[in-house]
Design a protein around this motif. Structure first.
Motif, mmCIF file in Angstrom:
data_model
loop_
_atom_site.group_PDB
_atom_site.id
_atom_site.type_symbol
_atom_site.label_atom_id
_atom_site.label_comp_id
_atom_site.label_asym_id
_atom_site.label_seq_id
_atom_site.Cartn_x
_atom_site.Cartn_y
_atom_site.Cartn_z
ATOM 1 N N ASN A 1 0.810 -1.219 0.000
ATOM 2 C CA ASN A 1 0.000 0.000 0.000
ATOM 3 C C ASN A 1 0.842 1.267 0.000
ATOM 4 O OD1 ASN A 1 -2.628 -1.145 0.073
ATOM 5 N ND2 ASN A 1 -2.280 -1.691 2.205
ATOM 6 N N LEU A 2 1.982 1.259 -0.676
ATOM 7 C CA LEU A 2 2.811 2.463 -0.729
ATOM 8 C C LEU A 2 2.023 3.600 -1.357
ATOM 9 C CD1 LEU A 2 6.254 1.015 -1.873
ATOM 10 C CD2 LEU A 2 5.675 1.891 0.385
ATOM 11 N N PRO A 3 2.209 4.826 -0.864
ATOM 12 C CA PRO A 3 1.498 5.968 -1.459
ATOM 13 C C PRO A 3 1.853 6.132 -2.938
ATOM 14 C CG PRO A 3 2.616 6.597 0.579
ATOM 15 C CD PRO A 3 3.053 5.211 0.248
ATOM 16 N N ALA A 4 0.945 6.703 -3.702
ATOM 17 C CA ALA A 4 1.164 6.878 -5.136
ATOM 18 C C ALA A 4 2.060 8.063 -5.491
ATOM 19 C CB ALA A 4 -0.181 7.008 -5.846
ATOM 20 N N THR B 1 7.291 11.305 -4.574
ATOM 21 C CA THR B 1 8.174 11.652 -3.462
ATOM 22 C C THR B 1 7.817 10.850 -2.221
ATOM 23 O OG1 THR B 1 8.465 13.878 -4.337
ATOM 24 C CG2 THR B 1 9.000 13.546 -2.012
ATOM 25 N N GLN B 2 6.552 10.838 -1.855
ATOM 26 C CA GLN B 2 6.132 10.100 -0.665
ATOM 27 C C GLN B 2 6.284 8.599 -0.862
ATOM 28 O OE1 GLN B 2 4.427 12.672 -1.995
ATOM 29 N NE2 GLN B 2 4.021 14.120 -0.354
ATOM 30 N N ARG B 3 6.090 8.123 -2.085
ATOM 31 C CA ARG B 3 6.279 6.698 -2.367
ATOM 32 C C ARG B 3 7.729 6.309 -2.137
ATOM 33 N NH1 ARG B 3 3.373 2.804 -4.875
ATOM 34 N NH2 ARG B 3 4.536 1.053 -5.739
ATOM 35 N N ALA B 4 8.648 7.133 -2.606
ATOM 36 C CA ALA B 4 10.073 6.853 -2.411
ATOM 37 C C ALA B 4 10.429 6.884 -0.930
ATOM 38 C CB ALA B 4 10.915 7.863 -3.185
ATOM 39 N N GLN B 5 9.919 7.873 -0.212
ATOM 40 C CA GLN B 5 10.201 7.955 1.227
ATOM 41 C C GLN B 5 9.639 6.749 1.969
ATOM 42 O OE1 GLN B 5 8.309 11.715 1.931
ATOM 43 N NE2 GLN B 5 10.193 12.881 1.650
ATOM 44 N N ALA B 6 8.406 6.403 1.673
ATOM 45 C CA ALA B 6 7.773 5.270 2.334
ATOM 46 C C ALA B 6 8.492 3.965 1.990
ATOM 47 C CB ALA B 6 6.299 5.186 1.950
ATOM 48 N N SER B 7 8.905 3.818 0.754
ATOM 49 C CA SER B 7 9.610 2.615 0.335
ATOM 50 C C SER B 7 10.931 2.455 1.087
ATOM 51 C CB SER B 7 9.856 2.663 -1.176
ATOM 52 O OG SER B 7 10.551 1.517 -1.597
ATOM 53 N N VAL B 8 11.652 3.558 1.248
ATOM 54 C CA VAL B 8 12.913 3.509 1.997
ATOM 55 C C VAL B 8 12.647 3.129 3.449
ATOM 56 C CG1 VAL B 8 14.782 4.952 2.918
ATOM 57 C CG2 VAL B 8 14.194 5.068 0.500
ATOM 58 N N LEU B 9 11.593 3.679 4.031
ATOM 59 C CA LEU B 9 11.279 3.360 5.428
ATOM 60 C C LEU B 9 10.881 1.897 5.599
ATOM 61 C CD1 LEU B 9 9.397 6.632 6.373
ATOM 62 C CD2 LEU B 9 11.632 5.871 7.230
ATOM 63 N N VAL B 10 10.085 1.375 4.682
ATOM 64 C CA VAL B 10 9.711 -0.049 4.760
ATOM 65 C C VAL B 10 10.948 -0.916 4.584
ATOM 66 C CG1 VAL B 10 8.392 -1.901 3.653
ATOM 67 C CG2 VAL B 10 7.312 0.299 4.070
ATOM 68 N N SER B 11 11.821 -0.545 3.677
ATOM 69 C CA SER B 11 13.064 -1.293 3.474
ATOM 70 C C SER B 11 13.931 -1.258 4.735
ATOM 71 C CB SER B 11 13.828 -0.702 2.289
ATOM 72 O OG SER B 11 15.039 -1.366 2.109
ATOM 73 N N ASP B 12 14.004 -0.104 5.372
ATOM 74 C CA ASP B 12 14.777 0.012 6.607
ATOM 75 C C ASP B 12 14.153 -0.832 7.720
ATOM 76 O OD1 ASP B 12 17.101 1.227 7.858
ATOM 77 O OD2 ASP B 12 15.670 2.320 9.110
ATOM 78 N N MET B 13 12.818 -0.875 7.762
ATOM 79 C CA MET B 13 12.152 -1.716 8.761
ATOM 80 C C MET B 13 12.453 -3.190 8.506
ATOM 81 S SD MET B 13 8.457 -0.027 9.662
ATOM 82 C CE MET B 13 8.036 1.083 8.336
ATOM 83 N N ARG B 14 12.504 -3.583 7.249
ATOM 84 C CA ARG B 14 12.847 -4.975 6.918
ATOM 85 C C ARG B 14 14.285 -5.299 7.348
ATOM 86 N NH1 ARG B 14 9.065 -7.620 3.874
ATOM 87 N NH2 ARG B 14 7.669 -6.349 2.632
ATOM 88 N N ASP B 15 15.201 -4.340 7.138
ATOM 89 C CA ASP B 15 16.583 -4.532 7.584
ATOM 90 C C ASP B 15 16.646 -4.681 9.103
ATOM 91 O OD1 ASP B 15 17.455 -4.358 4.984
ATOM 92 O OD2 ASP B 15 18.174 -2.286 5.156
ATOM 93 N N ALA B 16 15.875 -3.854 9.802
ATOM 94 C CA ALA B 16 15.839 -3.950 11.259
ATOM 95 C C ALA B 16 15.267 -5.298 11.690
ATOM 96 C CB ALA B 16 15.012 -2.804 11.846
ATOM 97 N N LEU B 17 14.312 -5.797 10.935
ATOM 98 C CA LEU B 17 13.718 -7.097 11.244
ATOM 99 C C LEU B 17 14.746 -8.218 11.129
ATOM 100 C CD1 LEU B 17 10.871 -7.768 12.109
ATOM 101 C CD2 LEU B 17 10.351 -8.335 9.752
ATOM 102 N N VAL B 18 15.678 -8.086 10.194
ATOM 103 C CA VAL B 18 16.765 -9.063 10.070
ATOM 104 C C VAL B 18 17.596 -9.067 11.354
ATOM 105 C CG1 VAL B 18 18.902 -9.608 8.828
ATOM 106 C CG2 VAL B 18 16.841 -9.000 7.561
ATOM 107 N N LEU B 19 17.864 -7.882 11.883
ATOM 108 C CA LEU B 19 18.607 -7.801 13.147
ATOM 109 C C LEU B 19 17.800 -8.362 14.310
ATOM 110 C CD1 LEU B 19 20.375 -4.327 13.128
ATOM 111 C CD2 LEU B 19 21.443 -6.569 13.184
ATOM 112 N N VAL B 20 16.528 -8.055 14.339
ATOM 113 C CA VAL B 20 15.666 -8.583 15.416
ATOM 114 C C VAL B 20 15.709 -10.102 15.399
ATOM 115 C CG1 VAL B 20 13.259 -8.861 16.139
ATOM 116 C CG2 VAL B 20 14.126 -6.594 15.587
ATOM 117 N N ARG B 21 15.633 -10.660 14.207
ATOM 118 C CA ARG B 21 15.576 -12.113 14.060
ATOM 119 C C ARG B 21 16.917 -12.787 14.313
ATOM 120 N NH1 ARG B 21 13.717 -12.244 9.131
ATOM 121 N NH2 ARG B 21 11.556 -12.332 9.745
ATOM 122 N N GLY B 22 18.010 -12.192 13.834
ATOM 123 C CA GLY B 22 19.252 -12.941 13.821
ATOM 124 C C GLY B 22 20.397 -12.435 14.673
ATOM 125 N N ALA B 23 20.275 -11.277 15.271
ATOM 126 C CA ALA B 23 21.388 -10.765 16.065
ATOM 127 C C ALA B 23 21.591 -11.612 17.311
ATOM 128 C CB ALA B 23 21.135 -9.312 16.455
#
Length: 150
Positions: free
Chosen positions: A85-88, A91-113
């Motif tokens: 459901n990224l915004p259309a 500019t906001q789509r790019a910002q939201a996409s980066v934030l979701v990607s960063d959250m996914r990266d953080a999830l890797v740390l949550v899972r495997g650190a």
């Protein structure tokens, strides 16, 4: 002289290239439909709730064998929904996409650190990214979600 005559058209072309995307950005919708806002807010609130619960479990006695793995499993579907459901607006789509990607990266740390402080840092990143995503939604006219505690 020859350099000046070549440079002038090049500068005009460069200026036109910069102005065109800026003009096109002005035609993007300034808001999201209320149902989309509500759906995204629901997912962001769920992320915030899971992160808060994980912090509370860490402070108390954790009942699950590995509360971080439980958290990672719970957040995966919410991040998938946010990505879907990224915004259309670009500019906001790019910002939201980066934030979701960063959250996914953080999830890797949550899972495997292996270190608890790395997992705590990942929780902080998830929390910060969720708050920033809420700010992106505000720029699109989505009303603020429930009040947050300071």
């Amino acid at each position: 002289m020859m350099t000046a005559t070549l440079l002038s058209p090049l500068l005009l072309a460069l200026a036109a290239g910069i102005a065109a995307p800026a003009h096109a950005a002005g035609r993007e919708p300034a808001s999201l439909p209320p149902q989309t806002c509500q759906s995204i807010r629901h997912e962001l609130d769920a992320v915030a709730t899971h992160v808060s619960e994980a912090r509370a479990e860490r402070a108390g006695a954790a009942t699950a064998p590995d509360p971080y793995l439980t958290l990672a499993r719970a957040l995966e579907s919410h991040l998938d929904a946010l990505h879907a459901n990224l915004p259309a607006p670009a500019t906001q789509r790019a910002q939201a996409s980066v934030l979701v990607s960063d959250m996914r990266d953080a999830l890797v740390l949550v899972r495997g650190a292996t270190r608890p402080d790395a997992r705590q840092l990942a929780l902080q990143r998830l929390d910060a990214d969720q708050r920033l995503y809420n700010r992106v939604l505000e720029t699109l006219g989505c009303s603020a979600s429930r009040p947050t505690a300071l």
